[in-house]
Design a protein around this motif. Structure first.
Motif, PDB file in Angstrom:
ATOM      1  N   PRO A  51       7.816  15.460  -9.311  1.00 32.40           N
ATOM      2  CA  PRO A  51       6.613  14.735  -9.732  1.00 32.40           C
ATOM      3  C   PRO A  51       6.819  13.226  -9.813  1.00 32.40           C
ATOM      4  O   PRO A  51       5.891  12.462  -9.544  1.00 32.40           O
ATOM      5  N   CYS A  52       8.024  12.806 -10.157  1.00 35.45           N
ATOM      6  CA  CYS A  52       8.301  11.361 -10.168  1.00 35.45           C
ATOM      7  C   CYS A  52       8.107  10.778  -8.768  1.00 35.45           C
ATOM      8  O   CYS A  52       7.481   9.728  -8.595  1.00 35.45           O
ATOM      9  N   MET A  53       8.639  11.473  -7.763  1.00 34.71           N
ATOM     10  CA  MET A  53       8.528  10.971  -6.403  1.00 34.71           C
ATOM     11  C   MET A  53       7.104  11.069  -5.856  1.00 34.71           C
ATOM     12  O   MET A  53       6.709  10.277  -4.992  1.00 34.71           O
ATOM     13  N   ALA A  54       6.336  12.033  -6.335  1.00 31.78           N
ATOM     14  CA  ALA A  54       4.939  12.114  -5.920  1.00 31.78           C
ATOM     15  C   ALA A  54       4.182  10.871  -6.378  1.00 31.78           C
ATOM     16  O   ALA A  54       3.408  10.271  -5.616  1.00 31.78           O
ATOM     17  N   ILE A  55       4.417  10.454  -7.610  1.00 30.61           N
ATOM     18  CA  ILE A  55       3.773   9.247  -8.142  1.00 30.61           C
ATOM     19  C   ILE A  55       4.277   8.011  -7.411  1.00 30.61           C
ATOM     20  O   ILE A  55       3.508   7.120  -7.037  1.00 30.61           O
ATOM     21  N   ARG A  99       9.383  17.131  -2.034  1.00 33.85           N
ATOM     22  CA  ARG A  99       8.988  15.718  -2.084  1.00 33.85           C
ATOM     23  C   ARG A  99       8.424  15.279  -0.740  1.00 33.85           C
ATOM     24  O   ARG A  99       7.381  14.621  -0.676  1.00 33.85           O
ATOM     25  N   ARG A 100       9.092  15.645   0.349  1.00 30.69           N
ATOM     26  CA  ARG A 100       8.638  15.189   1.660  1.00 30.69           C
ATOM     27  C   ARG A 100       7.414  15.953   2.140  1.00 30.69           C
ATOM     28  O   ARG A 100       6.604  15.431   2.897  1.00 30.69           O
ATOM     29  N   ILE A 101       7.278  17.204   1.696  1.00 28.78           N
ATOM     30  CA  ILE A 101       6.105  17.977   2.110  1.00 28.78           C
ATOM     31  C   ILE A 101       4.871  17.582   1.315  1.00 28.78           C
ATOM     32  O   ILE A 101       3.820  17.258   1.877  1.00 28.78           O
ATOM     33  N   PHE A 102       4.965  17.586  -0.023  1.00 25.73           N
ATOM     34  CA  PHE A 102       3.790  17.408  -0.864  1.00 25.73           C
ATOM     35  C   PHE A 102       3.557  15.975  -1.314  1.00 25.73           C
ATOM     36  O   PHE A 102       2.458  15.636  -1.722  1.00 25.73           O
ATOM     37  N   ALA A 103       4.560  15.138  -1.255  1.00 25.27           N
ATOM     38  CA  ALA A 103       4.393  13.768  -1.747  1.00 25.27           C
ATOM     39  C   ALA A 103       4.352  12.775  -0.600  1.00 25.27           C
ATOM     40  O   ALA A 103       3.298  12.314  -0.187  1.00 25.27           O
ATOM     41  N   GLU A 104       5.513  12.474  -0.021  1.00 22.61           N
ATOM     42  CA  GLU A 104       5.562  11.449   1.011  1.00 22.61           C
ATOM     43  C   GLU A 104       4.767  11.837   2.247  1.00 22.61           C
ATOM     44  O   GLU A 104       3.997  11.055   2.778  1.00 22.61           O
ATOM     45  N   GLY A 105       4.960  13.076   2.732  1.00 23.40           N
ATOM     46  CA  GLY A 105       4.252  13.490   3.934  1.00 23.40           C
ATOM     47  C   GLY A 105       2.753  13.494   3.758  1.00 23.40           C
ATOM     48  O   GLY A 105       2.007  12.991   4.586  1.00 23.40           O
ATOM     49  N   PHE A 127      -3.491   9.639   2.445  1.00 25.44           N
ATOM     50  CA  PHE A 127      -3.881   8.652   1.443  1.00 25.44           C
ATOM     51  C   PHE A 127      -3.917   7.227   1.976  1.00 25.44           C
ATOM     52  O   PHE A 127      -4.870   6.483   1.722  1.00 25.44           O
ATOM     53  N   VAL A 128      -2.877   6.810   2.714  1.00 25.63           N
ATOM     54  CA  VAL A 128      -2.800   5.411   3.157  1.00 25.63           C
ATOM     55  C   VAL A 128      -3.994   5.032   4.043  1.00 25.63           C
ATOM     56  O   VAL A 128      -4.625   3.994   3.803  1.00 25.63           O
ATOM     57  N   PRO A 129      -4.362   5.834   5.066  1.00 22.82           N
ATOM     58  CA  PRO A 129      -5.551   5.469   5.842  1.00 22.82           C
ATOM     59  C   PRO A 129      -6.825   5.436   4.990  1.00 22.82           C
ATOM     60  O   PRO A 129      -7.650   4.528   5.140  1.00 22.82           O
ATOM     61  N   ALA A 130      -6.980   6.425   4.088  1.00 23.65           N
ATOM     62  CA  ALA A 130      -8.183   6.466   3.250  1.00 23.65           C
ATOM     63  C   ALA A 130      -8.247   5.261   2.316  1.00 23.65           C
ATOM     64  O   ALA A 130      -9.304   4.639   2.144  1.00 23.65           O
ATOM     65  N   TYR A 131      -7.125   4.917   1.711  1.00 21.81           N
ATOM     66  CA  TYR A 131      -7.099   3.775   0.794  1.00 21.81           C
ATOM     67  C   TYR A 131      -7.314   2.467   1.559  1.00 21.81           C
ATOM     68  O   TYR A 131      -8.036   1.576   1.085  1.00 21.81           O
ATOM     69  N   SER A 132      -6.712   2.334   2.737  1.00 23.63           N
ATOM     70  CA  SER A 132      -6.891   1.124   3.548  1.00 23.63           C
ATOM     71  C   SER A 132      -8.356   0.938   3.938  1.00 23.63           C
ATOM     72  O   SER A 132      -8.908  -0.169   3.848  1.00 23.63           O
ATOM     73  N   LYS A 133      -8.983   2.011   4.375  1.00 24.77           N
ATOM     74  CA  LYS A 133     -10.394   1.927   4.757  1.00 24.77           C
ATOM     75  C   LYS A 133     -11.271   1.597   3.560  1.00 24.77           C
ATOM     76  O   LYS A 133     -12.220   0.809   3.666  1.00 24.77           O
ATOM     77  N   SER A 134     -10.966   2.204   2.406  1.00 21.68           N
ATOM     78  CA  SER A 134     -11.745   1.931   1.207  1.00 21.68           C
ATOM     79  C   SER A 134     -11.592   0.476   0.760  1.00 21.68           C
ATOM     80  O   SER A 134     -12.559  -0.147   0.308  1.00 21.68           O
ATOM     81  N   ALA A 157       5.425   7.853  -4.347  1.00 16.69           N
ATOM     82  CA  ALA A 157       4.887   7.856  -2.989  1.00 16.69           C
ATOM     83  C   ALA A 157       3.469   7.310  -2.971  1.00 16.69           C
ATOM     84  O   ALA A 157       3.098   6.519  -2.091  1.00 16.69           O
ATOM     85  N   LEU A 158       2.652   7.724  -3.938  1.00 16.46           N
ATOM     86  CA  LEU A 158       1.274   7.239  -3.980  1.00 16.46           C
ATOM     87  C   LEU A 158       1.224   5.739  -4.265  1.00 16.46           C
ATOM     88  O   LEU A 158       0.533   4.979  -3.585  1.00 16.46           O
ATOM     89  N   LEU A 159       1.969   5.294  -5.268  1.00 17.83           N
ATOM     90  CA  LEU A 159       1.952   3.878  -5.620  1.00 17.83           C
ATOM     91  C   LEU A 159       2.547   3.025  -4.493  1.00 17.83           C
ATOM     92  O   LEU A 159       2.104   1.889  -4.264  1.00 17.83           O
ATOM     93  N   SER A 160       3.530   3.566  -3.772  1.00 18.54           N
ATOM     94  CA  SER A 160       4.059   2.860  -2.600  1.00 18.54           C
ATOM     95  C   SER A 160       2.978   2.722  -1.536  1.00 18.54           C
ATOM     96  O   SER A 160       2.875   1.677  -0.864  1.00 18.54           O
ATOM     97  N   GLY A 161       2.158   3.761  -1.371  1.00 16.06           N
ATOM     98  CA  GLY A 161       1.050   3.690  -0.422  1.00 16.06           C
ATOM     99  C   GLY A 161       0.056   2.609  -0.790  1.00 16.06           C
ATOM    100  O   GLY A 161      -0.478   1.910   0.076  1.00 16.06           O
ATOM    101  N   VAL A 162      -0.212   2.458  -2.089  1.00 16.78           N
ATOM    102  CA  VAL A 162      -1.101   1.396  -2.560  1.00 16.78           C
ATOM    103  C   VAL A 162      -0.536   0.024  -2.184  1.00 16.78           C
ATOM    104  O   VAL A 162      -1.243  -0.849  -1.660  1.00 16.78           O
ATOM    105  N   LEU A 163       0.739  -0.173  -2.446  1.00 16.87           N
ATOM    106  CA  LEU A 163       1.378  -1.451  -2.132  1.00 16.87           C
ATOM    107  C   LEU A 163       1.399  -1.707  -0.622  1.00 16.87           C
ATOM    108  O   LEU A 163       1.107  -2.826  -0.169  1.00 16.87           O
TER     109      LEU A 163
END
Length: 476
Positions: A139-143, A52-58, A64-71, A145-151
């Motif tokens: 996989p639950c935590m991967a999703i 989870r920390r390697i492939f999702a949160e990390g 993702f967060v910088p790319a989404y923020s810039k977009s 992590a991404l949605l948390s990044g969006v928020l």
């Protein structure tokens, strides 16, 4: 930034307090060295947490967060949400596939991560079963992590910060009715699985409430996603150095009955300042720093980093002083009951003391990494992380035979300080960041106060029997 960090920290505090209650219940049922279910359960939690920390949160914290923020700033919410949808489909497909492979290969993987359990033993068999139950949490935590990044990129921190509360609440509800250690371990594992589903549903609702439109779709390797993957792989390794080091320690600790559980409970205490301070500030810092870098506003970037460093050390250095000075007092007061014996408390305290002096490094690594990630540099921190992991392995192998579990904790702390030192030197050499004189002045004052606190706590702990004697004499 501090306000956003405070929101995230406050919710994290609620989650950690509930986590302590959960851990108290679990330690009461399972103990540590007296029951094979304790090590088996901690192994089941360690394996999905590592991925989870390697492939999702990390990965998403790094890319993702910088790319989404810039977009969001450059292209608008519609294009940014399309990027998020493609990223979610990609990470979900990857982690589901990884989970299926891990489920099938678990009997062999268990020998790699827990060689000390012994192939075919009862502890080994139970660890395999429990880990197979908990793996779908990945996989639950991967999703999540991404949605948390969006928020977070949209300045919404409350729901993302509150999501971990569900994990502790659901697992606590699952374990309380248990009868016996094995049943409790199985109940906690199923609770982790159910909590992952609950967290996904909560984040999906929150993202829609925030006005984002993230569509579920089949994965597509668009140029943007390929770019994210190129950043995410090294970023994931960089952001997960501490977790990798902890996993390495766990592999060595599997040789000693109860050792993995001792490390796990020591981990709970030093993770408190890491979660409340390091992760919270890092989450709030990355979007702000990304915008400052895009706008080429060096003054705002310097101010943000100074605030983050000073605030982090103002909270983590006193915590480190307490963890290092009175580890047995903390562990004994929190966990010694039921199946968790005084022997377990002493062994756990020895590890906690060594984690104590590494706590500021664990926190600083979370603060310094965004300075690289915001500039699109994930390969530099990856190199530092790999050097840190190599140092941890060498030190762990050298110290474990001499100092036991405490040696593994000391190796992890030393490796984390090496990681921080590398990041600090490179940021200063590039001219990207060095603390201002005002920040240094505050850091020195906090350090002096924390040293004084540590000495006072150590003295009180040393003379504790004499201090308590009059109170006990009165029967209070």
């Amino acid at each position: 930034m501090i306000r956003s960090s405070a929101i995230y920290s406050g919710l994290t505090l609620v989650s950690r307090l509930m986590g302590f209650v959960r851990d108290l219940v679990i330690s009461y049922f399972l103990g540590a060295s007296s029951n094979i279910a304790a090590d088996a359960l901690n192994t089941a939690q360690m394996f999905p947490n590592l991925f989870r920390r390697i492939f999702a949160e990390g990965a998403f914290a790094a890319a993702f967060v910088p790319a989404y923020s810039k977009s969001l700033d450059r292209d608008g919410p519609e294009i940014a949400d399309r990027l998020a949808g493609d990223a979610m489909a990609t990470i979900a497909a990857f982690t589901v596939a990884l989970t299926l492979v891990a489920q099938l290969a678990m009997p062999w993987l268990m020998m790699a991560i827990s060689p000390g359990f012994g192939f075919g033993t009862e502890k080994y068999k139970l660890a395999v079963i429990l880990t197979q139950i908990t793996m779908p949490y990945l996989p639950c935590m991967a999703i999540v992590a991404l949605l948390s990044g969006v928020l977070n990129a949209r300045g919404k921190f409350i729901v993302a910060g509150a999501a971990p509360i569900l994990l502790n609440l659901v697992t606590l509800i699952a374990v309380i009715p248990s009868h016996g250690a094995r049943q409790a371990a199985v109940a906690v594992s199923w609770g982790i699985f159910a909590a992952g589903i609950c967290q996904v549903l909560l984040l999906v609702w929150a993202v829609r409430k925030a006005g984002a439109t993230i569509q579920w779709r089949l994965p597509r390797l668009t140029p943007e996603i390929k770019g994210l993957i190129a950043l995410a792989v090294p970023g994931a390794i960089a952001a997960s150095a501490s977790q990798i080091n902890i996993t390495v320690s766990g592999i060595l600790a599997s040789q000693v009955n109860g050792a993995r559980t001792w490390l796990a409970y020591a981990d709970r205490l030093y993770q408190l300042p890491l979660g409340l301070v390091g992760v919270a500030i890092g989450v709030a810092l990355l979007p702000r720093l990304s915008r400052a870098v895009v706008a080429e506003d060096r003054r705002d970037a310097q101010t943000a980093m100074d605030q983050a460093i000073v605030f982090a050390l103002a909270l983590s250095l006193p915590a480190a002083a307490a963890l290092f000075s009175i580890p047995y007092f903390l562990i004994d007061g929190l966990f010694t009951r039921g199946e968790f014996t005084a022997f377990d408390a002493r062994a756990t305290a020895d590890a906690l003391m060594q984690y104590g002096w590494g706590t500021p490094a664990f926190v600083l690594a979370r603060i310094l990494s965004p300075a690289f990630f915001a500039r699109g540099d994930t390969k530099g921190p990856m190199r530092f992380a790999l050097i840190s992991v190599a140092a941890n392995i060498v030190l762990g192998l050298a110290l474990f035979p001499v100092f036991g579990v405490a040696g593994l904790a000391a190796a992890t702390s030393a490796a984390s300080w090496l990681n921080v030192l590398q990041m600090t030197v490179v940021l200063g050499r590039r001219g990207d960041y060095a603390p201002s004189p005002a920040a240094w002045g505050k850091i020195v004052r906090v350090l002096a106060a924390s040293v004084a606190l540590g000495l006072i706590l150590a003295a009180l702990s040393h003379w504790r029997p004499a201090i308590e004697a009059p109170i006990l004499a009165l029967g209070l």
